[in-house]
Design a protein around this motif. Structure first.
Motif, short mmCIF file in Angstrom:
data_model
loop_
_atom_site.label_atom_id
_atom_site.label_comp_id
_atom_site.label_asym_id
_atom_site.label_seq_id
_atom_site.Cartn_x
_atom_site.Cartn_y
_atom_site.Cartn_z
N ASP A 274 9.48 36.02 -62.00
CA ASP A 274 10.02 36.55 -63.27
C ASP A 274 10.98 35.70 -64.02
OD1 ASP A 274 8.84 38.92 -62.01
OD2 ASP A 274 10.93 39.98 -61.71
N TYR A 275 10.58 35.74 -65.39
CA TYR A 275 11.28 34.82 -66.23
C TYR A 275 12.37 35.78 -67.02
CZ TYR A 275 7.92 31.48 -65.30
OH TYR A 275 7.30 30.36 -64.69
N PHE A 276 13.53 35.14 -66.91
CA PHE A 276 14.59 36.13 -67.64
C PHE A 276 15.89 34.98 -68.22
CE2 PHE A 276 16.29 34.94 -63.38
CZ PHE A 276 17.67 34.99 -63.47
N ARG A 277 16.85 35.86 -69.04
CA ARG A 277 17.64 34.80 -69.77
C ARG A 277 19.06 35.15 -69.11
NH1 ARG A 277 19.69 37.04 -74.81
NH2 ARG A 277 19.10 39.20 -75.04
N ALA A 278 19.83 34.22 -69.24
CA ALA A 278 21.22 34.29 -68.78
C ALA A 278 22.16 33.59 -69.58
CB ALA A 278 21.44 34.27 -67.42
N VAL A 279 23.43 33.68 -69.42
CA VAL A 279 24.19 32.73 -70.27
C VAL A 279 24.61 31.50 -69.45
CG1 VAL A 279 26.34 33.69 -69.50
CG2 VAL A 279 26.35 32.67 -71.66
N ASP A 280 24.50 31.66 -68.12
CA ASP A 280 24.69 30.32 -67.39
C ASP A 280 24.07 30.72 -65.64
OD1 ASP A 280 26.65 31.94 -66.21
OD2 ASP A 280 28.46 30.81 -67.20
N ALA A 281 24.18 29.70 -64.99
CA ALA A 281 23.99 29.84 -63.73
C ALA A 281 24.73 30.97 -62.94
CB ALA A 281 23.85 28.58 -62.84
N PRO A 282 25.76 31.03 -62.93
CA PRO A 282 26.58 32.01 -62.29
C PRO A 282 26.31 33.50 -62.69
CG PRO A 282 28.27 30.36 -62.78
CD PRO A 282 26.93 29.93 -63.71
N ALA A 283 25.78 33.39 -64.12
CA ALA A 283 25.58 34.89 -64.35
C ALA A 283 23.94 35.05 -63.99
CB ALA A 283 25.52 34.98 -66.04
N GLN B 150 19.68 42.96 -58.05
CA GLN B 150 18.68 43.79 -58.69
C GLN B 150 17.89 44.04 -57.73
OE1 GLN B 150 18.93 45.64 -61.66
NE2 GLN B 150 16.91 46.22 -61.16
N PRO B 151 17.67 45.22 -57.23
CA PRO B 151 16.29 45.38 -56.54
C PRO B 151 15.01 45.06 -57.12
CG PRO B 151 17.97 47.28 -56.18
CD PRO B 151 18.54 46.32 -57.44
N GLY B 152 14.10 44.36 -56.35
CA GLY B 152 12.82 44.05 -57.31
C GLY B 152 13.00 42.80 -58.10
N GLY C 167 13.81 49.72 -63.76
CA GLY C 167 15.00 50.15 -64.14
C GLY C 167 16.13 48.87 -64.23
N SER C 168 15.53 47.50 -64.43
CA SER C 168 16.33 46.46 -64.45
C SER C 168 17.18 46.36 -65.87
CB SER C 168 15.47 45.39 -64.22
OG SER C 168 16.45 44.06 -64.45
N PRO C 169 18.29 46.10 -65.96
CA PRO C 169 19.12 45.85 -67.15
C PRO C 169 18.90 44.49 -67.67
CG PRO C 169 20.50 45.63 -65.35
CD PRO C 169 19.44 45.91 -64.76
N TRP C 170 18.28 43.66 -67.19
CA TRP C 170 17.86 42.17 -67.55
C TRP C 170 16.74 41.98 -68.61
CZ3 TRP C 170 21.00 38.08 -65.72
CH2 TRP C 170 21.87 38.48 -64.69
N ASP C 171 17.17 41.33 -69.46
CA ASP C 171 15.88 40.77 -70.47
C ASP C 171 15.08 39.83 -69.71
OD1 ASP C 171 14.38 40.29 -72.70
OD2 ASP C 171 16.01 39.54 -73.94
N ALA C 172 14.07 40.42 -69.14
CA ALA C 172 13.08 39.58 -68.33
C ALA C 172 11.67 40.07 -68.51
CB ALA C 172 13.51 39.89 -66.92
#
Length: 165
Positions: free
Chosen positions: A6-15, A22-24, A30-35
């Motif tokens: 899965d490819y996703f975005r985050a501000v940094d590595a800790p985030a 996140q299950p799955g 139901g994931s809140p991630w932009d993925a």
């Protein structure tokens, strides 16, 4: 057994590591991630081939630069010495993609997407006996990946790859 990506975005590595809650995974239901569910598009070879084609360096593709984020710590040198339940063996794994990868994808002009998808569909990894790909589905994935890269760049974020068995 295959590996999912899965490819996703985050501000940094800790985030990005918070995706482990996140299950799955980041593209799960139901994931809140932009993925984006990348299925068989591994970051080191198949995505690297795409980036090379996008940059006009198709014949000079190399492995993609990615930094392990999870499991924490340095990547082990001797895999055979790891216990069977080591997170390095069992996964999932998270890698931060080089910002140049994000930018190469974000810079792809929409008008180039059909040709880029057609050229990408012809790589060895998408041909029998390794696999087969539906070019229309690949183009749809590419369009979503480019949009994800653009959102990440516009927000000053990084792209990450979450992989699991």
């Amino acid at each position: 057994m295959g590996v999912s990506h899965d490819y996703f975005r985050a501000v940094d590595a800790p985030a990005a590591v918070r995706v482990m809650d996140q299950p799955g995974g980041p593209a799960g239901r139901g994931s809140p991630w932009d993925a984006l569910d990348g299925r068989g598009v591994d970051p080191h070879v198949v995505l690297a081939r795409l980036v090379a084609i996008a940059r006009g360096a198709e014949g000079r593709s190399r492995l993609l630069d990615a930094t392990p984020v999870w499991p924490a710590g340095a990547c082990p040198e001797h895999w055979e010495d790891l216990p069977a339940d080591s997170p390095w063996v069992t996964g999932p794994w998270i890698e931060e993609l080089d910002p140049a990868v994000r930018d190469a994808l974000a810079d792809v002009d929409n008008a180039r997407l059909p040709d880029l998808a057609a050229r990408w569909a012809r790589i060895e990894e998408f041909q029998p006996p390794y696999g087969a790909v539906d070019e229309a589905a690949l183009q749809a994935f590419l369009e979503r990946l480019v949009q994800l890269a653009r959102r990440a760049r516009d927000a000053g974020e990084r792209l990450y790859c979450w992989s699991c068995l």
